[in-house]
Design a protein around this motif. Sequence first.
Motif, PDB file in Angstrom:
ATOM      1  N   GLU A  61      24.191  58.105  -5.734  1.00  0.00           N
ATOM      2  CA  GLU A  61      24.014  59.422  -6.372  1.00  0.00           C
ATOM      3  C   GLU A  61      24.078  60.588  -5.403  1.00  0.00           C
ATOM      4  O   GLU A  61      23.964  61.740  -5.798  1.00  0.00           O
ATOM      5  N   SER A  62      24.221  60.270  -4.134  1.00  0.00           N
ATOM      6  CA  SER A  62      24.155  61.331  -3.124  1.00  0.00           C
ATOM      7  C   SER A  62      25.529  61.929  -2.862  1.00  0.00           C
ATOM      8  O   SER A  62      26.555  61.284  -3.102  1.00  0.00           O
ATOM      9  N   ASP A  63      25.543  63.138  -2.298  1.00  0.00           N
ATOM     10  CA  ASP A  63      26.815  63.714  -1.864  1.00  0.00           C
ATOM     11  C   ASP A  63      27.330  62.941  -0.643  1.00  0.00           C
ATOM     12  O   ASP A  63      28.534  62.852  -0.425  1.00  0.00           O
ATOM     13  N   ILE A  64      26.401  62.379   0.137  1.00  0.00           N
ATOM     14  CA  ILE A  64      26.809  61.516   1.259  1.00  0.00           C
ATOM     15  C   ILE A  64      26.810  60.090   0.691  1.00  0.00           C
ATOM     16  O   ILE A  64      25.778  59.434   0.606  1.00  0.00           O
ATOM     17  N   VAL A  65      27.990  59.656   0.275  1.00  0.00           N
ATOM     18  CA  VAL A  65      28.073  58.411  -0.500  1.00  0.00           C
ATOM     19  C   VAL A  65      27.845  57.199   0.409  1.00  0.00           C
ATOM     20  O   VAL A  65      27.211  56.214   0.009  1.00  0.00           O
ATOM     21  N   VAL A  66      28.375  57.296   1.635  1.00  0.00           N
ATOM     22  CA  VAL A  66      28.188  56.167   2.568  1.00  0.00           C
ATOM     23  C   VAL A  66      27.742  56.708   3.920  1.00  0.00           C
ATOM     24  O   VAL A  66      28.251  57.727   4.390  1.00  0.00           O
ATOM     25  N   ARG A  67      26.792  56.009   4.531  1.00  0.00           N
ATOM     26  CA  ARG A  67      26.413  56.279   5.918  1.00  0.00           C
ATOM     27  C   ARG A  67      26.837  55.048   6.717  1.00  0.00           C
ATOM     28  O   ARG A  67      26.313  53.952   6.501  1.00  0.00           O
ATOM     29  N   LEU A  68      27.793  55.262   7.596  1.00  0.00           N
ATOM     30  CA  LEU A  68      28.439  54.112   8.232  1.00  0.00           C
ATOM     31  C   LEU A  68      27.516  53.374   9.185  1.00  0.00           C
ATOM     32  O   LEU A  68      26.736  53.978   9.932  1.00  0.00           O
ATOM     33  N   LEU A  69      27.659  52.053   9.161  1.00  0.00           N
ATOM     34  CA  LEU A  69      26.925  51.196  10.104  1.00  0.00           C
ATOM     35  C   LEU A  69      27.841  50.673  11.199  1.00  0.00           C
ATOM     36  O   LEU A  69      27.401  50.438  12.321  1.00  0.00           O
ATOM     37  N   CYS A  70      29.122  50.419  10.866  1.00  0.00           N
ATOM     38  CA  CYS A  70      30.050  49.895  11.875  1.00  0.00           C
ATOM     39  C   CYS A  70      31.489  50.124  11.418  1.00  0.00           C
ATOM     40  O   CYS A  70      31.758  50.274  10.216  1.00  0.00           O
ATOM     41  N   PHE A  71      32.369  50.167  12.396  1.00  0.00           N
ATOM     42  CA  PHE A  71      33.804  50.312  12.111  1.00  0.00           C
ATOM     43  C   PHE A  71      34.456  48.931  12.133  1.00  0.00           C
ATOM     44  O   PHE A  71      33.916  47.989  12.729  1.00  0.00           O
ATOM     45  N   GLY A  72      35.632  48.813  11.493  1.00  0.00           N
ATOM     46  CA  GLY A  72      36.364  47.548  11.501  1.00  0.00           C
ATOM     47  C   GLY A  72      36.265  46.850  10.162  1.00  0.00           C
ATOM     48  O   GLY A  72      35.534  47.288   9.248  1.00  0.00           O
ATOM     49  N   ALA A  73      37.013  45.750  10.046  1.00  0.00           N
ATOM     50  CA  ALA A  73      37.091  45.041   8.770  1.00  0.00           C
ATOM     51  C   ALA A  73      35.888  44.126   8.518  1.00  0.00           C
ATOM     52  O   ALA A  73      35.575  43.798   7.369  1.00  0.00           O
ATOM     53  N   ALA A  74      35.207  43.734   9.619  1.00  0.00           N
ATOM     54  CA  ALA A  74      34.104  42.772   9.451  1.00  0.00           C
ATOM     55  C   ALA A  74      32.812  43.489   9.080  1.00  0.00           C
ATOM     56  O   ALA A  74      32.488  44.533   9.663  1.00  0.00           O
ATOM     57  N   PRO A  75      32.072  42.949   8.114  1.00  0.00           N
ATOM     58  CA  PRO A  75      30.792  43.568   7.756  1.00  0.00           C
ATOM     59  C   PRO A  75      29.771  43.402   8.884  1.00  0.00           C
ATOM     60  O   PRO A  75      29.953  42.541   9.752  1.00  0.00           O
ATOM     61  N   PRO A  76      28.711  44.200   8.874  1.00  0.00           N
ATOM     62  CA  PRO A  76      27.672  43.987   9.893  1.00  0.00           C
ATOM     63  C   PRO A  76      27.015  42.629   9.679  1.00  0.00           C
ATOM     64  O   PRO A  76      27.055  42.095   8.557  1.00  0.00           O
ATOM     65  N   PRO A  77      26.423  42.029  10.722  1.00  0.00           N
ATOM     66  CA  PRO A  77      25.775  40.737  10.522  1.00  0.00           C
ATOM     67  C   PRO A  77      24.657  40.850   9.477  1.00  0.00           C
ATOM     68  O   PRO A  77      24.104  41.927   9.292  1.00  0.00           O
ATOM     69  N   GLU A  78      24.365  39.733   8.838  1.00  0.00           N
ATOM     70  CA  GLU A  78      23.382  39.779   7.756  1.00  0.00           C
ATOM     71  C   GLU A  78      22.029  40.348   8.191  1.00  0.00           C
ATOM     72  O   GLU A  78      21.332  40.981   7.420  1.00  0.00           O
ATOM     73  N   ASP A  79      21.681  40.055   9.464  1.00  0.00           N
ATOM     74  CA  ASP A  79      20.362  40.514   9.936  1.00  0.00           C
ATOM     75  C   ASP A  79      20.467  41.843  10.692  1.00  0.00           C
ATOM     76  O   ASP A  79      19.709  42.101  11.621  1.00  0.00           O
TER      77      ASP A  79
END
Length: 416
Positions: A61-79
Amino acid sequence: MPRVPVRIELRREHSRLRPSDGPWVRRRAVSKQWGPPDPSALACVTDHRGTPLAWGLYSPESDIVVRLLCFGAAPPPEDWLERRIAAALRGRAALGLGVSPGRAEPGAAPGEPTKGPMTTGVRMINTEGDGLPGLVADRYRDDWVLQITTAAMAARQAELTSCLKEHVHGRFFVLHPPAAAEREGFAAAPLALSGPDGAPLAEPEPLEFLEHGLRFRVPAPPSQKTGAYFDQRDNRRIIAELAASHGGPLLDLGCHVGGFAIHAARAGVDAVGLDQSAPVLALARANAELNQVSERTSWVRGDLFGPLDDPALDRVFGTIVVDPPKIATSRRDLGRAIKAMRACVRRVSERLAPDGALALCSCSHHLGREHLDEMLPRGLGLGWTRILSLGPGPDHPVQLGHGEGEYLRVNVYQRR
Ligand SMILES: C[S@@+](CC[C@H](N)C(=O)[O-])C[C@H]1O[C@@H](n2cnc3c(N)ncnc32)[C@H](O)[C@@H]1O
């Protein structure tokens, strides 16, 4: 069970996502999105052709829809949450901050640590600066105050509380600032107050901490921010040293619980603090007593943007600090904020001794150093030179490229 990620596709003109552009993806950059409006899901951000570019926290619902955690195709580790919390705490320990206070000497006053660090009030987690957007954690000796300002962090509150529990040996407060909750569209829970055993607290004692060896108490539950303004910690000491070198009294406008004034008084100069809030002034007075500097300090309730006509202010000061609240929340507010500050600066500069120092503080991202320079009266035969450009201490890290994370500027000028 990991949630199915949300997919966010960027418009063609926003598809060159670079770390130097900062970690925020605003709504205007998004062309399409797939997935439920669930802030506990991670977001995979793609270019306009669907190629994954980065991953982040999702605020539907925010104007800032995503706050990035990391770049690249791989998701951040689960933990990732646990790892980043651990890295933030390690980082503070490596700075010599946030380590456990020592044991009190036998016979010391309750709560008075006599061994261990001289500073026990520390920002342990600073949102994007620690790769944890939407989360602030301030430590007051054994007590911790968490501030949650995004829907994505609010959705992870149970998880992050469980990661932090082993580090908290005192009380644990969780704040949901109502303005942030509204902007982000999450339900602001009433203040969660618990003791070390998890039992609810009725009338909590103030939060207490040491700052460069001085003792401070701030309200609990916190009335402003998380309770104290740790970002100015080192500036309070630096400006107290300047004040002591000059020798004239210090005026602390927007004094909150007495920080600049009490540091100056300990350095040997008289100090007057002014704030509009009666409860924080009561604590400023009590903090002066705690540090045995009552005789050197006086406190005035008033409006720093007003005429400043209290008799206690009718004198010449060697050092003046103007530390207002956030007065420009957007670029649109700038003109009005500069005008108000300029009038205040004009009034106080008439009371500044020759060779005295004037510290102008801005905690508004939009009010930069160049705007502070513009506030000085010119053409009155006064000459000013900027002698220091200060910012927050090392426990307030800023993520590279995240301009919005830069907020505290303190310019110190000398009158010539
Ligand atoms: C950024 S904080 C100051 C922090 C403080 N100087 C310190 O070192 O901890 C701003 C302070 O200004 C006070 N304040 C807000 N509006 C004010 C006004 N119009 N006049 C005087 N004080 C004001 C708030 O109560 C708050 O204590």
